[in-house]
Design a protein around this motif. Sequence first.
Motif, mmCIF file in Angstrom:
data_model
loop_
_atom_site.group_PDB
_atom_site.id
_atom_site.type_symbol
_atom_site.label_atom_id
_atom_site.label_comp_id
_atom_site.label_asym_id
_atom_site.label_seq_id
_atom_site.Cartn_x
_atom_site.Cartn_y
_atom_site.Cartn_z
ATOM 1 N N TYR A 19 0.825 -1.208 0.000
ATOM 2 C CA TYR A 19 0.000 0.000 0.000
ATOM 3 C C TYR A 19 0.863 1.265 0.000
ATOM 4 O O TYR A 19 0.500 2.283 -0.592
ATOM 5 N N VAL A 132 -7.046 10.421 -3.820
ATOM 6 C CA VAL A 132 -7.212 8.968 -3.739
ATOM 7 C C VAL A 132 -5.999 8.332 -3.060
ATOM 8 O O VAL A 132 -6.132 7.476 -2.183
ATOM 9 N N ILE A 136 -5.684 6.218 0.704
ATOM 10 C CA ILE A 136 -5.123 4.875 0.893
ATOM 11 C C ILE A 136 -4.030 4.886 1.963
ATOM 12 O O ILE A 136 -4.024 4.068 2.891
ATOM 13 N N GLY A 209 -12.423 8.305 -1.588
ATOM 14 C CA GLY A 209 -11.506 7.176 -1.594
ATOM 15 C C GLY A 209 -11.736 6.254 -0.403
ATOM 16 O O GLY A 209 -11.675 5.026 -0.531
ATOM 17 N N HIS A 212 -14.818 4.079 -1.341
ATOM 18 C CA HIS A 212 -14.906 3.299 -2.577
ATOM 19 C C HIS A 212 -13.650 2.505 -2.945
ATOM 20 O O HIS A 212 -13.736 1.596 -3.771
ATOM 21 N N LEU A 213 -12.492 2.839 -2.390
ATOM 22 C CA LEU A 213 -11.261 2.147 -2.763
ATOM 23 C C LEU A 213 -10.676 1.407 -1.557
ATOM 24 O O LEU A 213 -10.516 1.999 -0.488
ATOM 25 N N LYS A 215 -12.017 -0.726 0.396
ATOM 26 C CA LYS A 215 -12.993 -0.402 1.448
ATOM 27 C C LYS A 215 -12.766 -1.171 2.749
ATOM 28 O O LYS A 215 -13.273 -0.784 3.806
#
Length: 225
Positions: A19, A132, A136, A209, A212-213, A215
């Motif tokens: 990540y 975004v 993360i 983010g 939706h990313l 999650k």
Amino acid sequence: MYYLNGDYYELTLKQKLSYFFISLTIISFGNGLSIAAAMGAAPWSAAAVNLSNITHLPTMLFLAIEAIFAAAVNLLLVDHIDWHRAAGNMVFGLLFSVFVAEFANFFQPFIVGLPLIIKILIDLIGIWAIGVGISIIQRTNFVMHPLDGLTNLARFKFFHGSAPLGQISNFIVAVSISLVCWLVSGKILGYGIGTLYCFFLQGNNIAWGDQHLFKHLLHIDPTKL
């Protein structure tokens, strides 16, 4: 930490590193696009551009200085200092400075001759990508750019978890630096529609983010670590 099938799990080192590099690449890519498009960079990138203009020193140098400044402020805001995390944040910030410069130099020849509307669209995509990437890396809770760490701290320490308010409070300092540069040089660089979009909506991009990313990744209040 992440949530999966009703249970909570700690991220492994391999997952954290994965990540980390995903976020670093996305954030640097977005900043590089916005700088190359010259339709308005993120406020801290614009501040570095303006400091470079009045001093004739490399923009990358000021991106690094901003990271060091933010890291110092972060240490003042936390109750318990995690020196390993602080060092990791500095590594992220310095790598970010190099990556942004490389992405901007790579994209500029391809973007400079494009129509205005296409440049604006590229710039907005770049700003969105930054949000975004920040989303993360904040949820990974490993290491992040000190400025993003500062946003995260402000978000939970002063604004009850509000990403938009945390981000705007961070950007006010960057805008103030650019205004001082404008008073010194008589011109301001790096500002445009992309900067306005970033200033007012980047917090919303981060929140998008979050929802939706990846999650399964959870936000942890950094003031309680």
